[in-house]
Design a protein around this motif. Structure first.
Motif, PDB file in Angstrom:
ATOM      1  N   ALA A   5       1.762   6.737  -6.849  1.00 46.56           N
ATOM      2  CA  ALA A   5       0.731   7.693  -7.263  1.00 46.56           C
ATOM      3  C   ALA A   5       1.211   9.123  -7.076  1.00 46.56           C
ATOM      4  CB  ALA A   5      -0.549   7.464  -6.462  1.00 46.56           C
ATOM      5  N   MET A   6       1.866   9.373  -5.970  1.00 49.27           N
ATOM      6  CA  MET A   6       2.348  10.724  -5.687  1.00 49.27           C
ATOM      7  C   MET A   6       3.491  11.132  -6.621  1.00 49.27           C
ATOM      8  SD  MET A   6       0.523  12.055  -3.315  1.00 49.27           S
ATOM      9  CE  MET A   6      -0.812  11.306  -4.211  1.00 49.27           C
ATOM     10  N   SER A  63       0.830  -1.210   0.000  1.00 46.79           N
ATOM     11  CA  SER A  63       0.000   0.000   0.000  1.00 46.79           C
ATOM     12  C   SER A  63       0.859   1.252   0.000  1.00 46.79           C
ATOM     13  CB  SER A  63      -0.929   0.006   1.219  1.00 46.79           C
ATOM     14  OG  SER A  63      -1.888  -0.997   1.107  1.00 46.79           O
ATOM     15  N   LEU A  64       1.914   1.243   0.788  1.00 41.88           N
ATOM     16  CA  LEU A  64       2.822   2.389   0.827  1.00 41.88           C
ATOM     17  C   LEU A  64       3.483   2.604  -0.539  1.00 41.88           C
ATOM     18  CD1 LEU A  64       4.302   4.612   2.412  1.00 41.88           C
ATOM     19  CD2 LEU A  64       6.039   2.898   2.946  1.00 41.88           C
ATOM     20  N   CYS A  65       3.918   1.536  -1.164  1.00 43.22           N
ATOM     21  CA  CYS A  65       4.533   1.653  -2.497  1.00 43.22           C
ATOM     22  C   CYS A  65       3.537   2.180  -3.523  1.00 43.22           C
ATOM     23  CB  CYS A  65       5.101   0.312  -2.941  1.00 43.22           C
ATOM     24  SG  CYS A  65       6.545  -0.203  -1.996  1.00 43.22           S
ATOM     25  N   PRO A  81      -9.566  -1.882   2.976  1.00 38.85           N
ATOM     26  CA  PRO A  81      -9.140  -0.491   2.875  1.00 38.85           C
ATOM     27  C   PRO A  81      -7.661  -0.327   2.529  1.00 38.85           C
ATOM     28  CG  PRO A  81      -9.541  -1.073   5.169  1.00 38.85           C
ATOM     29  CD  PRO A  81      -9.995  -2.228   4.326  1.00 38.85           C
ATOM     30  N   MET A  82      -6.851  -1.350   2.803  1.00 39.88           N
ATOM     31  CA  MET A  82      -5.424  -1.276   2.477  1.00 39.88           C
ATOM     32  C   MET A  82      -5.203  -1.334   0.965  1.00 39.88           C
ATOM     33  SD  MET A  82      -3.588  -1.226   5.344  1.00 39.88           S
ATOM     34  CE  MET A  82      -2.083  -2.140   5.222  1.00 39.88           C
ATOM     35  N   VAL A  90      -6.321   7.360  -3.973  1.00 37.56           N
ATOM     36  CA  VAL A  90      -5.339   8.442  -4.112  1.00 37.56           C
ATOM     37  C   VAL A  90      -4.693   8.393  -5.496  1.00 37.56           C
ATOM     38  CG1 VAL A  90      -3.152   9.346  -3.231  1.00 37.56           C
ATOM     39  CG2 VAL A  90      -4.911   8.588  -1.633  1.00 37.56           C
ATOM     40  N   ALA A  91      -4.356   7.195  -5.955  1.00 42.71           N
ATOM     41  CA  ALA A  91      -3.750   7.043  -7.288  1.00 42.71           C
ATOM     42  C   ALA A  91      -4.706   7.503  -8.379  1.00 42.71           C
ATOM     43  CB  ALA A  91      -3.342   5.589  -7.519  1.00 42.71           C
TER      44      ALA A  91
END
Length: 95
Positions: free
Chosen positions: A30-31, A23-25, A74-75, A82-83
């Motif tokens: 996305a950011m 999820s962090l990756c 949700p993960m 967000v992506a």
């Protein structure tokens, strides 16, 4: 990192940790597309936005959102929302 988590943690905790890393990756990926936005806004030139990559990322995020929704996870869902938003912003600027 994940292999050591698998070796050191019970399977359920190792799976959670792996999902957290994934999820962090996904969130960071996305950011990363938004890095060029200040340049686009300053120069009013969207040439620096990688169009095909942004579109591919948008459709990937849509499919992963559907998967996260079906799994009620949700993960999976949150970073891909967000992506989708980040990709949508870049697609809008590319127009």
């Amino acid at each position: 990192l994940q292999a050591s988590a698998r070796a050191a943690l019970p399977p359920e905790r190792a799976l959670f940790f792996t999902g957290l890393v994934a999820s962090l990756c996904s969130f960071l990926g996305a950011m990363s597309m938004l890095v060029t936005v200040p340049t686009v806004l300053r120069t009013k030139n969207s040439r620096s936005v990688p169009g095909p990559l942004v579109v591919a990322n948008f459709f990937s995020a849509v499919v992963w959102c559907m998967c996260g929704w079906m799994l009620s996870d949700p993960m999976v869902l949150a970073p891909n929302i967000v992506a989708m938003l980040a990709s949508s912003t870049c697609i809008y600027l590319k127009q």
